[in-house]
Write a protein that holds these residues in place. Structure first.
Motif, PDB file in Angstrom:
ATOM      1  N   THR A   1      -5.107   0.542  -6.919  1.00  0.00           N
ATOM      2  CA  THR A   1      -4.322   1.157  -5.852  1.00  0.00           C
ATOM      3  C   THR A   1      -2.927   1.587  -6.298  1.00  0.00           C
ATOM      4  OG1 THR A   1      -3.941  -1.110  -5.165  1.00  0.00           O
ATOM      5  CG2 THR A   1      -5.491   0.165  -3.857  1.00  0.00           C
TER       6      THR A   1
ATOM      7  N   ALA B   1       0.828  -1.212   0.000  1.00  0.00           N
ATOM      8  CA  ALA B   1       0.000   0.000   0.000  1.00  0.00           C
ATOM      9  C   ALA B   1       0.861   1.262   0.000  1.00  0.00           C
ATOM     10  CB  ALA B   1      -0.925  -0.006   1.215  1.00  0.00           C
TER      11      ALA B   1
ATOM     12  N   ASP C   1     -10.646   3.328  -9.339  1.00  0.00           N
ATOM     13  CA  ASP C   1     -10.482   3.314  -7.888  1.00  0.00           C
ATOM     14  C   ASP C   1      -9.912   1.984  -7.394  1.00  0.00           C
ATOM     15  OD1 ASP C   1     -13.119   2.666  -8.998  1.00  0.00           O
ATOM     16  OD2 ASP C   1     -13.594   1.978  -6.978  1.00  0.00           O
TER      17      ASP C   1
END
Lengths: 177, 177
Positions: A102, A64, A99
């Motif tokens: 990531t 992330a 969306d």
DNA sequence: ACCTGAACACCGTTCAAGT
DNA sequence: ACCTGAACACCGTTCAAGT
């Protein structure tokens, strides 16, 4: 027989991972789950929505918050290569569900200190386009070799990685300059 | 009814250009030509071979000897945008018929004075991957808007061209450095 | 609430039989 | 030489009817 949405997503992901996109049909998925095709549509709107969820899973082990763009690009390639036709599925989903993607967001953040928001977005997309294009070609060739349509020996991983990083480094050098 | 191979290729190209890849089926093509589906297979081995020829036609007005990489990238984008799903078709064909992809060869030549043959090839592919990825996303979004699946206003051509050139210039700067 | 059965409207491809 | 007719083995999706 009963199925849950989770089983459907798991089944679709496994089918994609080991058999490839051409084997990922709603009918075959239903058969694998021991259910009639129509039953899937009680849990999932359509195939596109299912693919979007599967694409998100493909990208699940992409970190992330990557440390730098170079390793982010390598992580993205690695994540895509783990699943057959991974790049194609992600490319397809990217168009109507940005969306879900990531990586673009993560890369975007890595560029916001150097660029304004518009250019940070462009920089992130430049990298992602390159990675998706590169890996899609790798995987398409691999599929054709598997199918016996093309008999060219696929390049060794050493050489592929080298070619891949050549492009990544060119882009990053250009963005830095 | 009779058909020639040329009529089949012309018909396929027109179908792609104005109706998009999802409308380009062998059955619909046969119907447009007033012939049974099986008749096509006397002139064309299969759909893949037909797509390869169509992809070559999409790239036909890409200049054989572009002046510089920057304008080559713009020419390539322009050629792809003239046909619906042009980037997707060319990407698909690129994997198993790299010889059809004249742009990579043309770009390759533009880099051979600066690089050795291996790196010239990598440089050319970096550009092509970026252009194909960028345009594929543009066109995929356009298709989804047309289908009413996505209602986001597609970016104006001014802004798209700007974003496109941002990436091209980054790559070229990096390659020069 | 969830699934089956069955249909609708499609695919790509093959191939005997016709002309 | 070239096409038709008809089939084979598939698709995604919908929906009344069942439980």
């Amino acid at each position: 027989m009963k199925v849950t949405r989770a089983q459907i997503v798991d089944g679709a992901y496994e089918l994609l991972r080991e058999r490839g996109l051409s084997s990922l049909s709603m009918r075959r998925l239903a058969q694998d789950l021991g259910v009639q095709p129509g039953a899937l549509y009680y849990h999932v709107a359509n195939k596109q929505e299912l693919l979007a969820v599967v694409a998100a899973r493909v990208l699940a082990d992409f970190p992330a918050s990557p440390a730098d763009p170079r390793s982010a690009a390598q992580d993205l390639r690695a994540a895509l290569l783990r699943v057959r036709d991974g790049a194609e599925v992600v490319s397809f989903v990217q168009a109507y569900r940005p969306d879900v993607l990531t990586p673009t967001g993560a890369l975007n953040r890595l560029f916001t200190d150097r660029f304004g928001p518009r250019q940070a977005e462009w920089a992130a997309r430049t990298i992602v386009h390159y990675v998706l294009g590169f890996v899609a070609e790798e995987q398409n060739r691999a599929e054709l070799v598997r199918a016996g349509i093309v008999d060219v020996e696929p390049a060794h991983e050493r050489e592929s990685a080298e070619a891949f990083l050549f492009g990544v480094d060119a882009i990053l050098t250009g963005l830095a300059g």
